[in-house]
Write a protein that holds these residues in place. Sequence first.
Motif: not given
Length: 360
Positions: A148-151, A204-209
């Motif tokens: 999820f974060i490597q990019q 927010r970017v990682l988890e909008k919910k």
Amino acid sequence: MALSAKTVKSGGLKPGVAPAPGGKKGVKVKDLSGRQKAAIFLVTLGSEISAGIFKHLRDDEIETLTFEIARLDTVEPDMKDQVLMEFQELMMAQDFISSGGIEYARELLEKALGSQKAIDIINRLTSSLQVRPFDFIRRTDPAHLLNFIQQEHPQTIALILAYLEPLKAGYILQKLPQDVQADVAKRIAKMDRTSPEVLREVERVLEKKLSTLASEDFTAAGGVDSIVEILNLVDRGTEKKIIETLEEEDSELAEEIKRKMLVFEDIARLDQKSIQKVLREVDNQDLAKALKGVDDDVRNKIFECMSKRAATMLREDIEYLGLVRLKDVEEAQQKIVAIMRHLEEEGEIIISREEEEFVQ
């Protein structure tokens, strides 16, 4: 039911005045103040357990609760049951939060108690809890999080890793591309304080919910100690590559990190009694594998701390192993480093650093 002084102090103890519950009919739990509920709770537990809880409270809290207990008359059984049930629910919610975070606790409480009650309990607890940023990723599998974060930009990755448990952060760091690893490590080491606005945006970017749970104060994370703790948990190969790259890019930072890091070779810096304490905790096969990858000075220091018979047997074990994969040697060394770190934390041994001086 597990009990804690923290629950008694913060589990719904809100200031307020309500009639003394005593034996009066018609008084409901919702009409009581938090102190009155705590008084009923302690009386129900009995003097021995209550005395144990008092040991963890401040003097002013003890005085307040003692006053409330003194005001109690006869407490109706139904009132006791309701108070005990409320504390049990708060304890359950705290356990869920500590094991999986706010959203995890809310989900389980809704299933067990219904939506409205779950919201009430969570609101009561979160008003006094300080929830760390990125709380929602605590239960995320590190392999999934890596994808999820490597990019992301190295600074974003560094920020996330700084708030993760070191074990998860170490796993992710060693799985990142080699050209990114040292960059991320350097950014964590030089990180100081991050504004709430930046934290909220990344969350927010990682988890909008999930709405942000960061506090309004600037939150400290990262720094040299943070990256040292992470590097102590990655494999030796990753650790060496990162240190070597940092030595080329920022030699002063690399030296500061190395001074604080704990590596297997540091066992040779222990005194004889400390080495013997470590060896008592180490599996013989792990020790033999670990010594395949070190120079004679380290080996001899360990042999000197053993009986002649034990040293002879260890030499034979090392020779009998023959060729050993480097990965297996490094894993064995890491196990022993973990034992050394644990014994140091427990105060059983002292691992001298270069800048430290000791007196007899």
